[in-house]
Design an enzyme around this catalytic site. Sequence first.
Site, PDB file in Angstrom:
ATOM      1  N   ASP A   1     -12.340  47.057  11.277  1.00 12.12           N
ATOM      2  CA  ASP A   1     -12.158  46.508  12.613  1.00 12.12           C
ATOM      3  C   ASP A   1     -11.744  47.902  13.355  1.00 12.12           C
ATOM      4  OD1 ASP A   1      -9.470  46.768  11.649  1.00 12.12           O
ATOM      5  OD2 ASP A   1      -8.774  44.920  12.342  1.00 12.12           O
ATOM      6  N   SER A   2     -11.604  49.310  12.824  1.00 10.48           N
ATOM      7  CA  SER A   2     -11.503  50.345  13.533  1.00 10.48           C
ATOM      8  C   SER A   2     -12.635  50.520  14.328  1.00 10.48           C
ATOM      9  CB  SER A   2     -11.217  51.536  12.521  1.00 10.48           C
ATOM     10  OG  SER A   2     -12.329  51.483  11.712  1.00 10.48           O
TER      11      SER A   2
ATOM     12  N   LYS B   1     -11.740  42.079   4.048  1.00 13.98           N
ATOM     13  CA  LYS B   1     -10.500  42.592   3.969  1.00 13.98           C
ATOM     14  C   LYS B   1      -9.550  41.994   4.931  1.00 13.98           C
ATOM     15  CE  LYS B   1      -9.835  47.120   5.152  1.00 13.98           C
ATOM     16  NZ  LYS B   1      -8.794  47.018   6.377  1.00 13.98           N
TER      17      LYS B   1
ATOM     18  N   GLU C   1      -2.202  51.952   3.435  1.00 15.48           N
ATOM     19  CA  GLU C   1      -2.568  52.685   4.491  1.00 15.48           C
ATOM     20  C   GLU C   1      -1.078  53.422   4.864  1.00 15.48           C
ATOM     21  OE1 GLU C   1      -4.846  51.346   7.582  1.00 15.48           O
ATOM     22  OE2 GLU C   1      -4.153  53.179   8.937  1.00 15.48           O
TER      23      GLU C   1
HETATM   24  O1  KIV Z   1     -10.328  49.524   9.932  1.00 13.50           O
HETATM   25  C1  KIV Z   1     -10.469  50.038   9.392  1.00 13.50           C
HETATM   26  O2  KIV Z   1     -11.336  50.985   9.377  1.00 13.50           O
HETATM   27  C2  KIV Z   1      -9.733  50.166   7.974  1.00 13.50           C
HETATM   28  C3  KIV Z   1     -10.003  51.398   7.012  1.00 13.50           C
HETATM   29  C4  KIV Z   1      -9.327  52.551   7.758  1.00 13.50           C
HETATM   30  C5  KIV Z   1      -9.050  51.169   6.052  1.00 13.50           C
HETATM   31  O3  KIV Z   1      -8.871  48.943   7.695  1.00 13.50           O
END
Ligand code: KIV
Length: 257
Positions: free
Chosen positions: A47-48, A114, A183
């Site tokens: 979700d980044s 995730k 993280e």
């Molecule tokens: O949203 C994301 O990209 C992440 C990773 C950086 C672990 O959760």
Amino acid sequence: MSSDKITPAAILAMKARGEKIAALTAYDFPMARLLDEAGVPLLLVGDSVGMVVLGYPDTTHVTMAEMEHHVRAAARAKTRALLGADLPYRSYETVAEAVANAQRLIAAGAGYVKAEGGREILPQVQAILAAGIPFCGHLGMLPQHVLEEGGYKIKGRQEAEHQKLLDDARALADAGAFAVVLELVTPPVAKEISQAITAPTIGIGSGPDCDGQILVTHDLTGMFPWFTPRFVKPTVHCGAKIKAAVQDWKSSVEAKN
Ligand code: KIV
């Protein structure tokens, strides 16, 4: 290297063999294909995407519809790598929502989901796994909680935090998570968790002793040059290279006046 599709069991087996696991984010077809061709075994439509592609200030703005759109694009690359997706903010508040939204991401092409949190989301994690959906945990600094926490803070410095991280990691691994992202966890705590559970830990800003490492690809490649986390050293500056290439092309067009 075998050309078989990488499964959650294959990721678990990498830890058992003592092999480190490289993981990166991919939000679309070309990036998923490039990273797969480079041999990265574990990919995440994180979700980044909200911050480095969609221009939101944090990940709390990302919707299920946006995640599905990006998962479909990345999944069209038909990667050998195991490609998964984040359940976005507030999409797994109840067990029923967690399972329904995880199923939507799987239908869009994800091979696992995730979600952020430990024992507080254990009923959701157990239900996702019971529905036959592979699950990756995410502990430590939880970006979806940034507004409540007032920033991106390192976790594990206080003894209570240290113990909670360890207990949460054990609970996720015992439930059947095939991996757990750590993280911004202090390196000694990340190391202790990695030694305590059989599921691989995938660190981001959590030191060298995790079983694998994940980065946001835009941070590693300088594709989002306006902000780079302190723990990332970009190995290429794609943003600057694109700007230079475009300026050269623009000059060549204008010279033909
Ligand atoms: O949203 C994301 O990209 C992440 C990773 C950086 C672990 O959760």
